[in-house]
Design a protein around this motif. Structure first.
Motif, PDB file in Angstrom:
ATOM      1  N   GLY A   1      -6.088  -5.421  21.803  1.00  0.00           N
ATOM      2  CA  GLY A   1      -5.369  -6.189  20.792  1.00  0.00           C
ATOM      3  C   GLY A   1      -4.972  -7.556  21.294  1.00  0.00           C
ATOM      4  N   ALA A   2      -4.499  -7.624  22.548  1.00  0.00           N
ATOM      5  CA  ALA A   2      -4.121  -8.915  23.128  1.00  0.00           C
ATOM      6  C   ALA A   2      -5.329  -9.839  23.232  1.00  0.00           C
ATOM      7  CB  ALA A   2      -3.493  -8.696  24.507  1.00  0.00           C
ATOM      8  N   ALA A   3      -6.455  -9.299  23.688  1.00  0.00           N
ATOM      9  CA  ALA A   3      -7.663 -10.112  23.827  1.00  0.00           C
ATOM     10  C   ALA A   3      -8.135 -10.649  22.483  1.00  0.00           C
ATOM     11  CB  ALA A   3      -8.772  -9.281  24.484  1.00  0.00           C
ATOM     12  N   LEU A   4      -8.127  -9.811  21.457  1.00  0.00           N
ATOM     13  CA  LEU A   4      -8.585 -10.254  20.139  1.00  0.00           C
ATOM     14  C   LEU A   4      -7.620 -11.254  19.516  1.00  0.00           C
ATOM     15  CD1 LEU A   4      -9.880  -6.851  18.705  1.00  0.00           C
ATOM     16  CD2 LEU A   4     -11.262  -8.797  19.471  1.00  0.00           C
ATOM     17  N   GLY A   5      -6.323 -11.058  19.727  1.00  0.00           N
ATOM     18  CA  GLY A   5      -5.348 -12.011  19.204  1.00  0.00           C
ATOM     19  C   GLY A   5      -5.513 -13.393  19.800  1.00  0.00           C
ATOM     20  N   VAL A   6      -5.682 -13.461  21.110  1.00  0.00           N
ATOM     21  CA  VAL A   6      -5.868 -14.750  21.786  1.00  0.00           C
ATOM     22  C   VAL A   6      -7.215 -15.358  21.420  1.00  0.00           C
ATOM     23  CG1 VAL A   6      -6.090 -15.875  24.037  1.00  0.00           C
ATOM     24  CG2 VAL A   6      -4.328 -14.143  23.670  1.00  0.00           C
ATOM     25  N   SER A   7      -8.250 -14.522  21.315  1.00  0.00           N
ATOM     26  CA  SER A   7      -9.566 -15.021  20.925  1.00  0.00           C
ATOM     27  C   SER A   7      -9.506 -15.679  19.558  1.00  0.00           C
ATOM     28  CB  SER A   7     -10.577 -13.872  20.907  1.00  0.00           C
ATOM     29  OG  SER A   7     -11.841 -14.306  20.479  1.00  0.00           O
TER      30      SER A   7
ATOM     31  N   ILE B   1      -0.242 -18.821  21.611  1.00  0.00           N
ATOM     32  CA  ILE B   1      -1.218 -18.020  22.361  1.00  0.00           C
ATOM     33  C   ILE B   1      -0.579 -16.785  23.000  1.00  0.00           C
ATOM     34  CG2 ILE B   1      -2.636 -18.038  24.459  1.00  0.00           C
ATOM     35  CD1 ILE B   1      -3.679 -20.772  23.543  1.00  0.00           C
ATOM     36  N   PRO B   2       0.499 -16.915  23.783  1.00  0.00           N
ATOM     37  CA  PRO B   2       1.078 -15.678  24.333  1.00  0.00           C
ATOM     38  C   PRO B   2       1.629 -14.743  23.265  1.00  0.00           C
ATOM     39  CG  PRO B   2       2.455 -17.592  24.850  1.00  0.00           C
ATOM     40  CD  PRO B   2       1.173 -18.112  24.311  1.00  0.00           C
ATOM     41  N   MET B   3       2.190 -15.301  22.191  1.00  0.00           N
ATOM     42  CA  MET B   3       2.716 -14.446  21.131  1.00  0.00           C
ATOM     43  C   MET B   3       1.587 -13.809  20.316  1.00  0.00           C
ATOM     44  SD  MET B   3       5.887 -14.165  21.447  1.00  0.00           S
ATOM     45  CE  MET B   3       6.128 -13.266  19.921  1.00  0.00           C
ATOM     46  N   SER B   4       0.434 -14.483  20.229  1.00  0.00           N
ATOM     47  CA  SER B   4      -0.727 -13.870  19.567  1.00  0.00           C
ATOM     48  C   SER B   4      -1.218 -12.670  20.368  1.00  0.00           C
ATOM     49  CB  SER B   4      -1.855 -14.889  19.408  1.00  0.00           C
ATOM     50  OG  SER B   4      -1.507 -15.897  18.489  1.00  0.00           O
ATOM     51  N   ALA B   5      -1.152 -12.779  21.693  1.00  0.00           N
ATOM     52  CA  ALA B   5      -1.522 -11.640  22.534  1.00  0.00           C
ATOM     53  C   ALA B   5      -0.587 -10.466  22.276  1.00  0.00           C
ATOM     54  CB  ALA B   5      -1.473 -12.044  24.006  1.00  0.00           C
ATOM     55  N   LEU B   6       0.702 -10.737  22.213  1.00  0.00           N
ATOM     56  CA  LEU B   6       1.683  -9.688  21.968  1.00  0.00           C
ATOM     57  C   LEU B   6       1.512  -9.086  20.575  1.00  0.00           C
ATOM     58  CD1 LEU B   6       4.140  -8.245  23.158  1.00  0.00           C
ATOM     59  CD2 LEU B   6       5.581 -10.080  22.267  1.00  0.00           C
ATOM     60  N   THR B   7       1.331  -9.950  19.580  1.00  0.00           N
ATOM     61  CA  THR B   7       1.177  -9.476  18.205  1.00  0.00           C
ATOM     62  C   THR B   7      -0.129  -8.710  18.024  1.00  0.00           C
ATOM     63  OG1 THR B   7       2.434 -11.384  17.427  1.00  0.00           O
ATOM     64  CG2 THR B   7       1.166 -10.184  15.787  1.00  0.00           C
ATOM     65  N   GLY B   8      -1.213  -9.202  18.615  1.00  0.00           N
ATOM     66  CA  GLY B   8      -2.483  -8.484  18.532  1.00  0.00           C
ATOM     67  C   GLY B   8      -2.379  -7.091  19.121  1.00  0.00           C
ATOM     68  N   ALA B   9      -1.687  -6.970  20.246  1.00  0.00           N
ATOM     69  CA  ALA B   9      -1.492  -5.654  20.862  1.00  0.00           C
ATOM     70  C   ALA B   9      -0.708  -4.729  19.938  1.00  0.00           C
ATOM     71  CB  ALA B   9      -0.763  -5.819  22.196  1.00  0.00           C
ATOM     72  N   ILE B  10       0.318  -5.279  19.278  1.00  0.00           N
ATOM     73  CA  ILE B  10       1.125  -4.480  18.353  1.00  0.00           C
ATOM     74  C   ILE B  10       0.296  -4.024  17.154  1.00  0.00           C
ATOM     75  CG2 ILE B  10       3.057  -4.585  16.727  1.00  0.00           C
ATOM     76  CD1 ILE B  10       4.437  -6.484  18.738  1.00  0.00           C
ATOM     77  N   VAL B  11      -0.423  -4.961  16.537  1.00  0.00           N
ATOM     78  CA  VAL B  11      -1.181  -4.643  15.331  1.00  0.00           C
ATOM     79  C   VAL B  11      -2.260  -3.595  15.619  1.00  0.00           C
ATOM     80  CG1 VAL B  11      -2.753  -5.560  13.584  1.00  0.00           C
ATOM     81  CG2 VAL B  11      -0.735  -6.880  14.252  1.00  0.00           C
ATOM     82  N   LEU B  12      -2.978  -3.768  16.714  1.00  0.00           N
ATOM     83  CA  LEU B  12      -4.057  -2.823  17.019  1.00  0.00           C
ATOM     84  C   LEU B  12      -3.498  -1.446  17.354  1.00  0.00           C
ATOM     85  CD1 LEU B  12      -7.076  -2.457  17.224  1.00  0.00           C
ATOM     86  CD2 LEU B  12      -6.957  -3.081  19.633  1.00  0.00           C
ATOM     87  N   THR B  13      -2.387  -1.400  18.058  1.00  0.00           N
ATOM     88  CA  THR B  13      -1.789  -0.105  18.392  1.00  0.00           C
ATOM     89  C   THR B  13      -1.253   0.591  17.151  1.00  0.00           C
ATOM     90  OG1 THR B  13      -1.176  -0.978  20.576  1.00  0.00           O
ATOM     91  CG2 THR B  13      -0.112   1.054  19.875  1.00  0.00           C
ATOM     92  N   ILE B  14      -0.646  -0.170  16.241  1.00  0.00           N
ATOM     93  CA  ILE B  14      -0.205   0.408  14.970  1.00  0.00           C
ATOM     94  C   ILE B  14      -1.400   0.957  14.201  1.00  0.00           C
ATOM     95  CG2 ILE B  14       0.731  -0.155  12.695  1.00  0.00           C
ATOM     96  CD1 ILE B  14       2.661  -2.076  14.046  1.00  0.00           C
ATOM     97  N   ALA B  15      -2.491   0.203  14.166  1.00  0.00           N
ATOM     98  CA  ALA B  15      -3.697   0.658  13.467  1.00  0.00           C
ATOM     99  C   ALA B  15      -4.253   1.934  14.099  1.00  0.00           C
ATOM    100  CB  ALA B  15      -4.748  -0.444  13.475  1.00  0.00           C
ATOM    101  N   ASP B  16      -4.211   2.004  15.427  1.00  0.00           N
ATOM    102  CA  ASP B  16      -4.718   3.189  16.117  1.00  0.00           C
ATOM    103  C   ASP B  16      -3.863   4.412  15.795  1.00  0.00           C
ATOM    104  OD1 ASP B  16      -6.246   4.735  17.934  1.00  0.00           O
ATOM    105  OD2 ASP B  16      -4.766   4.378  19.511  1.00  0.00           O
ATOM    106  N   VAL B  17      -2.540   4.259  15.854  1.00  0.00           N
ATOM    107  CA  VAL B  17      -1.646   5.376  15.537  1.00  0.00           C
ATOM    108  C   VAL B  17      -1.806   5.782  14.073  1.00  0.00           C
ATOM    109  CG1 VAL B  17       0.764   6.109  15.381  1.00  0.00           C
ATOM    110  CG2 VAL B  17       0.001   4.739  17.338  1.00  0.00           C
TER     111      VAL B  17
END
Length: 344
Positions: free
Chosen positions: A80-86, A291-307
């Motif tokens: 999620g972090a990688a995709l958010g920053v990308s 950029i750093p907050m996109s990494a954090l947000t991407g990690a959150i969004v992807l983990t929520i989607a996974d759960v």
């Protein structure tokens, strides 16, 4: 003066809502991590969760389930972090408010080369997927940007999206053409193609770390100059930024992050679109913070989607790529309608 930074930006002005958004995001990330460890085909209770995390001597079934989910959770956060920053990098480089690895065709380019590797080179491990996916991602990105830059006006948002859509359609057809006569390849590829973090393990994490680190460093290093680029090429050049070099390096970082994530988790769409947009709405456009907050947000969004996929598909699971597409498609339509293809 550096070619990739703006020396005049001596004072780092913290956005008004940055601290609130960061604290709330960190809390939400912690909740997501606990949910990812607790929920699945077998839901564990609080005591089992604590035993799995902090009491290695306890060997109950629930505690062992929690320990098995740790690698998947970390892998999900990294993807999620990688995709958010990308996504943040691609939107900034192209000055396109709806740029995203999946929209620009980078994901399907990586997928095509993975199919080629499976079909003609008999690859079957994540370490091999990475290199084929990276080659496909870079070739596709260069092709889409080249097509989108043709004609008057250069690489406008509309031309890039159209070039990405056309390229994605063509490459998707090529993927199908390669797989149809090869049933074994289709069986191997179809699970990867949906996009999932379920296969994440410690080996995947160890493969991911160096690429993720390089991509994040590139993003953070180029952020000040990308702020200048948002004002226009002429203004950025006036600040001493070499715009061509900047775009090349920042694009390399974005495609690297997307390509590696696609290789290890499959083509997961829309995270790179949603995370930067949400953060810009909350704290503004300064990429040193986006950029750093996109990494954090991407990690959150992807983990929520996974759960969510685990809960919705119980006792099995719904792949995370399906969940993100279900969420992201209507949001993309709304963003397109509001943005009206304006540049950032």
């Amino acid at each position: 003066m550096s070619t990739l930074s703006v020396s005049e930006n001596k004072q780092l002005l913290i956005p008004k809502n940055f601290m609130k958004v960061m604290i709330l995001s960190i809390i939400l990330l912690g909740v997501c991590v606990l949910a990812s460890l607790a929920f699945g085909s077998r839901t564990v209770g609080w005591n089992e969760l604590m035993d799995g995390l902090f009491h290695p001597e306890v060997q109950t079934h629930g505690a062992n389930v929690v320990r098995q989910r740790i690698a998947r959770t970390i892998f999900s956060l990294m993807c999620g972090a990688a995709l958010g920053v990308s996504g943040a990098l691609m939107q900034s480089v192209t000055r396109n408010p709806i740029a995203d690895p999946s929209i620009l065709g980078v994901n399907i380019g990586a997928a095509l080369f993975v199919v080629i590797g499976i079909s003609f080179f008999n690859i079957g491990s994540a370490s091999h997927y990475i290199w084929f996916a990276l080659v496909g991602a870079f070739i596709t990105a260069i092709f889409v940007f080249g097509i989108g830059s043709m004609g008057s006006g250069g690489a406008t948002p509309l031309k890039l999206v159209l070039a990405g859509a056309a390229t994605s359609a063509a490459l998707s057809s090529l993927v199908i053409a390669i797989m149809i006569p090869r049933s074994s390849v289709m069986d191997q590829f179809r699970f990867w193609q949906v996009g999932s973090v379920g296969a994440g393990n410690w080996d995947s994490i160890s493969l991911f770390i160096p690429f993720l680190s390089v991509g994040l460093l590139i993003a953070l290093f180029t952020a000040p100059a990308l702020n200048a680029l948002a004002l226009g090429d002429e203004v950025a050049t006036g600040f001493g930024v070499r715009t061509g070099t900047l775009r090349l390096i920042a694009s390399f970082g974005g495609v690297l992050l997307c390509g590696v994530t696609t290789a290890l988790a499959g083509p997961i769409g829309f995270i790179g679109l949603l995370a930067p947009h949400w953060i810009r709405l909350m704290i503004g456009p300064d990429l040193r913070f986006v950029i750093p907050m996109s990494a954090l947000t991407g990690a959150i969004v992807l983990t929520i989607a996974d759960v969510s996929g685990r809960l919705l598909g119980s006792p099995g699971e719904l792949e995370v790529g399906v969940v993100t597409a279900f969420i992201g498609a209507p949001i993309l339509i709304l963003l397109t309608m509001k943005a009206k293809m304006r540049a950032l």
